[in-house]
Design a protein around this motif. Structure first.
Motif, PDB file in Angstrom:
ATOM      1  N   VAL A 169       0.842  -1.193   0.000  1.00  0.00           N
ATOM      2  CA  VAL A 169       0.000   0.000   0.000  1.00  0.00           C
ATOM      3  C   VAL A 169       0.881   1.248   0.000  1.00  0.00           C
ATOM      4  CG1 VAL A 169      -1.875  -1.196   1.201  1.00  0.00           C
ATOM      5  CG2 VAL A 169      -0.177   0.092   2.523  1.00  0.00           C
ATOM      6  N   MET A 170       0.283   2.394  -0.250  1.00  0.00           N
ATOM      7  CA  MET A 170       1.041   3.638  -0.265  1.00  0.00           C
ATOM      8  C   MET A 170       1.476   4.025   1.152  1.00  0.00           C
ATOM      9  SD  MET A 170      -0.648   6.065  -3.178  1.00  0.00           S
ATOM     10  CE  MET A 170      -0.237   5.776  -4.901  1.00  0.00           C
ATOM     11  N   GLY A 171       2.490   4.851   1.212  1.00  0.00           N
ATOM     12  CA  GLY A 171       3.052   5.283   2.483  1.00  0.00           C
ATOM     13  C   GLY A 171       4.561   5.259   2.413  1.00  0.00           C
ATOM     14  N   TRP A 176       0.509   5.059   8.066  1.00  0.00           N
ATOM     15  CA  TRP A 176      -0.877   5.137   8.538  1.00  0.00           C
ATOM     16  C   TRP A 176      -1.822   4.268   7.713  1.00  0.00           C
ATOM     17  CZ3 TRP A 176      -1.410   6.865  13.196  1.00  0.00           C
ATOM     18  CH2 TRP A 176      -0.528   7.827  13.693  1.00  0.00           C
ATOM     19  N   ILE A 177      -1.695   4.279   6.400  1.00  0.00           N
ATOM     20  CA  ILE A 177      -2.597   3.470   5.570  1.00  0.00           C
ATOM     21  C   ILE A 177      -2.378   1.988   5.862  1.00  0.00           C
ATOM     22  CG2 ILE A 177      -3.210   2.792   3.228  1.00  0.00           C
ATOM     23  CD1 ILE A 177      -2.525   5.591   2.299  1.00  0.00           C
ATOM     24  N   ALA A 178      -1.131   1.555   5.929  1.00  0.00           N
ATOM     25  CA  ALA A 178      -0.836   0.158   6.219  1.00  0.00           C
ATOM     26  C   ALA A 178      -1.375  -0.244   7.583  1.00  0.00           C
ATOM     27  CB  ALA A 178       0.676  -0.084   6.153  1.00  0.00           C
ATOM     28  N   LEU A 179      -1.173   0.602   8.578  1.00  0.00           N
ATOM     29  CA  LEU A 179      -1.604   0.282   9.939  1.00  0.00           C
ATOM     30  C   LEU A 179      -3.125   0.162  10.019  1.00  0.00           C
ATOM     31  CD1 LEU A 179      -0.476  -0.020  12.895  1.00  0.00           C
ATOM     32  CD2 LEU A 179      -1.174   2.363  13.206  1.00  0.00           C
ATOM     33  N   HIS A 180      -3.839   1.158   9.498  1.00  0.00           N
ATOM     34  CA  HIS A 180      -5.301   1.160   9.603  1.00  0.00           C
ATOM     35  C   HIS A 180      -5.932   0.062   8.755  1.00  0.00           C
ATOM     36  CE1 HIS A 180      -6.391   5.110  11.683  1.00  0.00           C
ATOM     37  NE2 HIS A 180      -5.078   5.016  11.770  1.00  0.00           N
ATOM     38  N   SER A 181      -5.508  -0.061   7.510  1.00  0.00           N
ATOM     39  CA  SER A 181      -6.127  -1.063   6.637  1.00  0.00           C
ATOM     40  C   SER A 181      -5.713  -2.471   7.043  1.00  0.00           C
ATOM     41  CB  SER A 181      -5.758  -0.803   5.173  1.00  0.00           C
ATOM     42  OG  SER A 181      -4.370  -0.948   4.949  1.00  0.00           O
ATOM     43  N   GLY A 182      -4.473  -2.631   7.480  1.00  0.00           N
ATOM     44  CA  GLY A 182      -4.019  -3.949   7.910  1.00  0.00           C
ATOM     45  C   GLY A 182      -4.778  -4.442   9.125  1.00  0.00           C
ATOM     46  N   ASN A 188      -2.041 -10.465   8.952  1.00  0.00           N
ATOM     47  CA  ASN A 188      -1.254 -11.218   9.924  1.00  0.00           C
ATOM     48  C   ASN A 188       0.115 -10.603  10.186  1.00  0.00           C
ATOM     49  OD1 ASN A 188      -2.602 -13.540   7.835  1.00  0.00           O
ATOM     50  ND2 ASN A 188      -3.328 -13.437   9.953  1.00  0.00           N
ATOM     51  N   VAL A 189       0.536  -9.724   9.292  1.00  0.00           N
ATOM     52  CA  VAL A 189       1.778  -8.969   9.464  1.00  0.00           C
ATOM     53  C   VAL A 189       1.553  -7.590   8.859  1.00  0.00           C
ATOM     54  CG1 VAL A 189       4.249  -8.831   9.002  1.00  0.00           C
ATOM     55  CG2 VAL A 189       3.169 -11.073   9.226  1.00  0.00           C
ATOM     56  N   ILE A 190       1.995  -6.533   9.548  1.00  0.00           N
ATOM     57  CA  ILE A 190       1.913  -5.164   9.039  1.00  0.00           C
ATOM     58  C   ILE A 190       3.299  -4.547   9.166  1.00  0.00           C
ATOM     59  CG2 ILE A 190       0.850  -2.890   9.278  1.00  0.00           C
ATOM     60  CD1 ILE A 190      -1.512  -4.291  10.703  1.00  0.00           C
TER      61      ILE A 190
END
Length: 330
Positions: A169-171, A176-182, A188-190
């Protein structure tokens, strides 16, 4: 009064909602006239304008992108750039300028106000949500929603084929995008740029997940990097990560890069709401002569902060917040 409006940097869901809010309130309540500048800072550099009135903004609320176009032009790096901007603003009889953009666009606006006396008001825009002076930026909620839906869909494919699916994902600088969407998508991993990752640990989480008879989803921000000593490509970290996981664990791995789809298309309801409010408050700042300010969300209130404060540092994911989601890894 005649007010100029521009949108700079990457396109983002909600830009048109800001423009609509500015024009509707400015015309109906203050009797202002509006001129749009095309393609970010290139517009005032070249004097490329378009008329903005109520008919021009009718129906644009749900549209993605920006009716004004955008670019990453930096007038501060262009020969005689400031002189050309001032001349073109004068030719168009512009009394104030509203700049809608991310850190790069707003840094230019801050310098134009502080060093050259150009009357500017800023509106924060970035899907990365990495501007420190505002709780949220519009576009972020839409990007997270798109990424979460993709992760939801990929779970079934991962389980059907018993393979690892890496979702990039972008970032570039903030996760923030990875953390929230993940978290929302049950990854299972972010992996985020703020925390260099241990590739051995990632592979251990993947192996552990397979032992529990589930196929893992790994969400990685484009700016995430492994610890020193483990090479990674300067771009395409998702593809590199999938190759390494497959090589080290023996489990088949594939990559999905969401890319620009995250910032395209119609904005979410939250982003329409936030962008509209930003537009309404930006034109109020112009009316008050509060130049050098940026509108920002604090809690549920829209406030004004100095542009210099808004662009002083990036807002990144704090270690404690990242640790909270660690219970779901592996």
């Amino acid at each position: 009064m005649r007010v100029g409006v521009l949108t700079g940097g990457g396109d983002c869901p909600g830009l048109n909602a800001v423009i609509r809010g500015i024009v509707r309130k400015g015309v109906q309540e203050y009797g202002y006239e509006f001129t749009g500048f095309r393609d970010g800072w290139r517009g005032p550099l070249d004097g490329d304008t378009v008329r903005l009135d109520i008919p021009a903004v009718r129906g644009i609320l749900p549209r993605g992108g920006t009716i004004l176009g955008s670019s990453r032009t930096d007038p501060l790096t262009v020969e005689s750039g400031i002189r050309r901007i001032k001349e073109n603003l004068a030719k168009s009889e512009i009394d104030a300028l509203i700049a809608i953009g991310g850190a790069g666009t707003l840094r230019v606006a801050a310098r134009l106000v502080d060093e050259y006396g150009v009357p500017c008001v800023g509106v924060p825009k970035t899907i990365d949500n990495d501007l420190s002076a505002t709780d949220y930026t519009f576009g972020f909620d839409t990007a997270v929603g798109i990424a979460t839906e993709a992760i939801d869909r990929l779970h079934t494919t991962a389980e059907s084929h018993k393979r690892v699916l890496v979702v990039e994902v972008m970032g570039r600088h903030a996760g923030w995008i990875a953390l929230h969407s993940g978290l929302a998508g049950g990854a299972n991993v972010i992996l985020i740029p703020e925390q260099r990752f241990d590739l051995d640990q990632v592979c251990a989480w993947v192996t552990s997940r397979f032992k529990a008879t589930y196929a893992p989803i790994v969400v990685v921000a484009e700016g995430a990097r492994p610890r020193d000593g483990e090479p990674a490509r300067p771009s395409g970290v998702g593809e590199w990560l999938a190759e390494e996981i497959e090589r080290r664990t023996g489990n088949e791995a594939r990559t999905t890069v969401l890319g620009h789809v995250q910032r395209g298309g119609t904005p979410s309801a939250f982003d329409r709401w936030l962008a509209t409010r930003f537009g309404l408050h930006a034109i109020d700042a112009v009316r008050d002569g509060d130049f050098g300010s940026m509108v920002a969300l604090r809690g549920t209130d829209i406030v004004r902060v100095p542009l210099s404060e808004a662009t002083a540092r990036l807002k990144t994911v704090e270690p404690a917040l990242y640790e909270e989601v660690g219970v779901f890894f592996g």
